[in-house]
Motif scaffolding. Structure first.
Motif: not given
Length: 332
Positions: A51-60
């Motif tokens: 979940d955190s990885a997908m959040d990071a992808d979205r932010i980047i």
């Protein structure tokens, strides 16, 4: 792996290479993937970071390739340390703490050691993030969360020009640190002081603790609530910083103690904030040392070492002595 998971080979290869973002997978398929990987022996802690990885992808992605009229994801919710660690992993290759002790199996052919962005993408990310932070200021109170979180991430750019810009941007908000007790800008002031400390200026953080946390019940509660969310003791996602003022939230004190104890070892630039937060937590929950004797012994040894060191502030020394007393009186 494709056969074991029940997908075609091209799909699995697309997930591994990033050609097919995992965030684009249907909810049911993603849930099935998690369950299958868990049944096959995947580390639950690593799976939790999806979940955190997908959040990071979205932010980047939203920063590097912004969409017109689409709100920036940093304005949508308060991100956690896990999400920040994932972003930093892509920016400078620093492995998240929760994965630092995991061994990486050998792979055939050249494999990247980290999900590191290219140098050009990193430059673009930080340039766009600085623009985002500046535009958020012009949005007034409606841009508070976006400005705070964007400016915090900007402080990870270590190029001389970026350090100069970030230092200037942070110092323009320095007046927030001088306000006593809780204000609607409290979280922004806290992030500003922490970011300045990372850049080598510890005094604003010491001032913030003295003026905007200590001896103010609302601010002390907000500080512990912030830590509880940042360190994963509050599981529910939060849309804004208002949760910090909600009094006693249902978070796990033992988990928070573990997170603060780990941070006391791993983040020397913020030692005064960690010490004050540990003092506040143990003053409120004096039974905590009995809940995890091994953790208590570890914290006891580290506080002894810090008390023998001359580099801590007078307030931290007083609070460490109080922590030391609580630990000694409540050890199993």
């Amino acid at each position: 792996m494709a056969e074991a998971i029940g997908v075609d080979l091209a799909t699995w290869q697309g997930w591994e290479t990033g050609r097919r973002p995992l965030a684009n997978v249907k909810a049911g398929a993603l849930l099935n993937l998690r369950r299958r990987l868990l049944a096959m022996g995947a580390d639950p802690h690593a799976l939790h970071l999806l979940d955190s990885a997908m959040d990071a992808d979205r932010i980047i992605s939203a920063t590097v390739r912004p969409e017109n009229a689409a709100p920036h994801p940093l304005a949508d919710w308060v991100h956690t340390r896990d999400t920040a660690d994932m972003i930093v992993w892509a920016l400078n290759g620093t492995v998240p703490l929760v994965l630092a002790h995991h061994s990486t199996p050998g792979r055939r052919g050249p494999v990247a050691k980290a999900p590191l962005l290219s140098a050009s993408d990193r430059r673009l990310f930080f340039a766009q993030l600085r623009d985002t932070a500046e535009s958020a200021v012009r949005a007034g109170d409606g841009g508070l969360l976006l400005h705070r979180q964007a400016l915090y991430l900007c402080s990870y750019d270590r190029t001389p020009e970026a350090i100069s810009w970030t230092g200037h941007a942070l110092h323009t908000r320095r007046d927030l640190i001088t306000v006593r007790g809780w204000t609607p800008h409290w979280a922004t002031a806290r992030s500003t002081a922490v970011a300045l400390s990372r850049l080598g200026d510890p005094q604003p953080l010491l001032d913030f603790i003295d003026r905007a946390i200590a001896d103010d019940d609302a601010a002390e509660t907000a500080n512990l609530n912030y830590w509880a969310y940042w360190l994963g003791s509050i599981q529910e996602p939060q849309p804004n910083d208002g949760f910090m003022r909600q009094g006693t939230i249902n978070w796990e004190p033992v988990r928070l103690l573990r997170g603060l104890t780990a941070g006391l070892h791993q983040a020397p630039a913020y030692v005064d904030l960690y010490v004050h937060s540990l003092w506040a937590l143990l003053t409120t929950h004096r039974w905590l040392p009995l809940a995890d004797p091994k953790l208590t012994d570890k914290l006891h040894a580290h506080t002894c070492g810090l008390l023998d060191h001359n580099g801590i502030s007078p307030r931290s020394r007083r609070e460490l002595n109080a922590v030391h007393y609580v630990l000694r009186e409540n050890r199993a």
